[in-house]
Design an enzyme around this catalytic site. Structure first.
Site, PDB file in Angstrom:
ATOM      1  N   LYS A  81       0.826  -1.209   0.000  1.00  0.00           N
ATOM      2  CA  LYS A  81       0.000   0.000   0.000  1.00  0.00           C
ATOM      3  C   LYS A  81       0.862   1.261   0.000  1.00  0.00           C
ATOM      4  O   LYS A  81       0.618   2.177  -0.775  1.00  0.00           O
ATOM      5  CB  LYS A  81      -0.926   0.030   1.229  1.00  0.00           C
ATOM      6  CG  LYS A  81      -1.859  -1.149   1.352  1.00  0.00           C
ATOM      7  CD  LYS A  81      -2.797  -1.026   2.552  1.00  0.00           C
ATOM      8  CE  LYS A  81      -2.104  -0.970   3.895  1.00  0.00           C
ATOM      9  NZ  LYS A  81      -1.393  -2.198   4.286  1.00  0.00           N
ATOM     10  N   ARG A 111      -9.172   1.270   9.097  1.00  0.00           N
ATOM     11  CA  ARG A 111      -8.813  -0.103   9.450  1.00  0.00           C
ATOM     12  C   ARG A 111      -9.907  -0.789  10.262  1.00  0.00           C
ATOM     13  O   ARG A 111      -9.760  -1.952  10.605  1.00  0.00           O
ATOM     14  CB  ARG A 111      -7.528  -0.107  10.263  1.00  0.00           C
ATOM     15  CG  ARG A 111      -6.247  -0.385   9.460  1.00  0.00           C
ATOM     16  CD  ARG A 111      -5.085  -0.234  10.425  1.00  0.00           C
ATOM     17  NE  ARG A 111      -3.902  -0.950  10.092  1.00  0.00           N
ATOM     18  CZ  ARG A 111      -2.837  -0.413   9.492  1.00  0.00           C
ATOM     19  NH1 ARG A 111      -2.866   0.817   9.059  1.00  0.00           N
ATOM     20  NH2 ARG A 111      -1.753  -1.129   9.305  1.00  0.00           N
ATOM     21  N   ARG A 163      12.013  -5.837   4.842  1.00  0.00           N
ATOM     22  CA  ARG A 163      11.625  -4.458   4.503  1.00  0.00           C
ATOM     23  C   ARG A 163      12.506  -3.423   5.212  1.00  0.00           C
ATOM     24  O   ARG A 163      12.825  -3.560   6.390  1.00  0.00           O
ATOM     25  CB  ARG A 163      10.163  -4.264   4.914  1.00  0.00           C
ATOM     26  CG  ARG A 163       9.648  -2.885   4.662  1.00  0.00           C
ATOM     27  CD  ARG A 163       8.157  -2.893   4.566  1.00  0.00           C
ATOM     28  NE  ARG A 163       7.502  -2.824   5.854  1.00  0.00           N
ATOM     29  CZ  ARG A 163       6.209  -2.574   5.987  1.00  0.00           C
ATOM     30  NH1 ARG A 163       5.445  -2.418   4.923  1.00  0.00           N
ATOM     31  NH2 ARG A 163       5.664  -2.524   7.171  1.00  0.00           N
ATOM     32  N   ARG A 189      11.616  -1.298  10.629  1.00  0.00           N
ATOM     33  CA  ARG A 189      10.586  -0.940  11.602  1.00  0.00           C
ATOM     34  C   ARG A 189      10.571  -1.954  12.738  1.00  0.00           C
ATOM     35  O   ARG A 189      10.636  -3.152  12.495  1.00  0.00           O
ATOM     36  CB  ARG A 189       9.213  -0.924  10.904  1.00  0.00           C
ATOM     37  CG  ARG A 189       8.984   0.331  10.116  1.00  0.00           C
ATOM     38  CD  ARG A 189       7.750   0.259   9.272  1.00  0.00           C
ATOM     39  NE  ARG A 189       6.546  -0.245   9.954  1.00  0.00           N
ATOM     40  CZ  ARG A 189       5.340  -0.247   9.413  1.00  0.00           C
ATOM     41  NH1 ARG A 189       5.161   0.254   8.203  1.00  0.00           N
ATOM     42  NH2 ARG A 189       4.309  -0.714  10.069  1.00  0.00           N
ATOM     43  N   ARG A 218       0.148  -8.621  13.677  1.00  0.00           N
ATOM     44  CA  ARG A 218      -0.461  -7.578  12.827  1.00  0.00           C
ATOM     45  C   ARG A 218      -1.338  -8.205  11.753  1.00  0.00           C
ATOM     46  O   ARG A 218      -2.385  -7.663  11.397  1.00  0.00           O
ATOM     47  CB  ARG A 218       0.636  -6.708  12.194  1.00  0.00           C
ATOM     48  CG  ARG A 218       1.204  -5.706  13.191  1.00  0.00           C
ATOM     49  CD  ARG A 218       2.516  -5.123  12.731  1.00  0.00           C
ATOM     50  NE  ARG A 218       2.408  -4.429  11.472  1.00  0.00           N
ATOM     51  CZ  ARG A 218       3.406  -4.308  10.593  1.00  0.00           C
ATOM     52  NH1 ARG A 218       4.584  -4.862  10.835  1.00  0.00           N
ATOM     53  NH2 ARG A 218       3.233  -3.662   9.485  1.00  0.00           N
TER      54      ARG A 218
HETATM   55  P1  AMP Z   1       1.215   0.809   8.911  1.00  0.00           P
HETATM   56  O1  AMP Z   1       2.393   1.682   8.645  1.00  0.00           O
HETATM   57  O2  AMP Z   1       0.015   1.172   8.103  1.00  0.00           O
HETATM   58  O3  AMP Z   1       1.558  -0.656   8.837  1.00  0.00           O
HETATM   59  O4  AMP Z   1       0.795   1.092  10.423  1.00  0.00           O
HETATM   60  C1  AMP Z   1       1.688   0.830  11.494  1.00  0.00           C
HETATM   61  C2  AMP Z   1       0.921   0.738  12.799  1.00  0.00           C
HETATM   62  O5  AMP Z   1       0.294   2.004  13.079  1.00  0.00           O
HETATM   63  C3  AMP Z   1      -0.219  -0.273  12.831  1.00  0.00           C
HETATM   64  O6  AMP Z   1       0.232  -1.597  13.108  1.00  0.00           O
HETATM   65  C4  AMP Z   1      -1.070   0.305  13.958  1.00  0.00           C
HETATM   66  O7  AMP Z   1      -0.477   0.044  15.233  1.00  0.00           O
HETATM   67  C5  AMP Z   1      -0.973   1.785  13.713  1.00  0.00           C
HETATM   68  N1  AMP Z   1      -2.017   2.224  12.756  1.00  0.00           N
HETATM   69  C6  AMP Z   1      -1.841   2.681  11.494  1.00  0.00           C
HETATM   70  N2  AMP Z   1      -3.014   2.996  10.933  1.00  0.00           N
HETATM   71  C7  AMP Z   1      -3.973   2.739  11.861  1.00  0.00           C
HETATM   72  C8  AMP Z   1      -5.386   2.835  11.884  1.00  0.00           C
HETATM   73  N3  AMP Z   1      -6.071   3.257  10.807  1.00  0.00           N
HETATM   74  N4  AMP Z   1      -6.034   2.476  13.015  1.00  0.00           N
HETATM   75  C9  AMP Z   1      -5.362   2.073  14.098  1.00  0.00           C
HETATM   76  N5  AMP Z   1      -4.026   1.921  14.150  1.00  0.00           N
HETATM   77  C10 AMP Z   1      -3.328   2.251  13.036  1.00  0.00           C
END
Ligand code: AMP
Length: 216
Positions: free
Chosen positions: A15, A90, A129, A162, A173
């Protein structure tokens, strides 16, 4: 008319990579909830301190915090002509809140692109990654390596792994994604705005499909 797109898919589906490319090609701003949380960690803000333990554990940050953060971002003037959302919504409550935010300006979610990738492939991608400190550009040690090890091709900043990309957190996750986010696929299918794209191909092939999908 604004163009509001959501990129939906599991962690590691691509994404962020695709949203950044699509933003470059279309000029529509890319809004990534994960990138905004990480910026808040770097700047050690109150929001960063409140969100950190959830992100590190691979849990979702509570809806109220996340929705307020995205609402503030969408109010900025660059989002008037639309937005490419990556990582938001989400949950079902986030999806409802997004509809309400867009409705206040006479807009709606136009297209939701579900990037479909098999689970074994997600695990391989997340394990290798690397991400750039400055702007969250994404690399993979095998599939999309930087030209110079440890440095972002685009802005020269340092690459890091990360902390939530460790194997145990990744497994959690993906479970959280399947429980809380995957139901949104059906939600948007029923609204008639869902498009599914095979994400198990090259970055370029997927970008070409995305560009076609949003310009048709
Ligand atoms: P991502 O970079 O999209 O993988 O997001 C990393 C982390 O940020 C996720 O595993 C969640 O802990 C938090 N996070 C990101 N977007 C959301 C969301 N829309 N709702 C809740 N937590 C989020």
């Amino acid at each position: 008319m604004s163009t509001n797109l959501i990129l939906l898919g599991a962690p590691g589906a691509g994404k962020g990579t695709q949203a950044k490319l699509l933003c470059e090609k279309t000029g529509i701003p890319h809004v990534s909830s994960g990138d905004i949380f990480r910026e808040n960690f770097t700047n050690n803000t109150d929001l960063g301190q409140q969100a950190r333990s959830y992100v590190d554990a691979g849990e979702l940050v509570p809806d109220d915090l996340t929705i307020a953060m995205i609402a503030a971002r969408l109010e900025r003037s660059d989002c008037e002509r639309g937005v490419i959302l990556d990582g938001f919504p989400r949950t079902a409550d986030q999806a409802a809140a997004l509809d309400a935010m867009l409705a206040t300006r006479g807009a709606m979610v136009n297209t939701v692109i579900y990037i479909e990738v098999p689970e074994a492939e997600l695990l391989r991608r997340l394990a290798g990654r690397w991400m750039c400190r400055a702007r969250g550009h994404v690399y993979h040690q095998e599939f999309n390596p930087p030209r110079q090890a440890g440095r972002c091709d685009l802005d020269g900043s340092e690459l890091y792994q990360r902390s939530d990309d460790q194997a145990e957190t990744v497994a959690h996750r993906i479970k959280v994604y399947l429980d809380q986010t995957a139901p949104l696929i059906e939600h948007y299918r029923q609204k008639g705005v869902l498009l599914t794209i095979d994400g198990n191909r090259t970055i370029e092939a997927i970008t070409a499909d995305l560009v076609e999908a949003i310009t048709v």
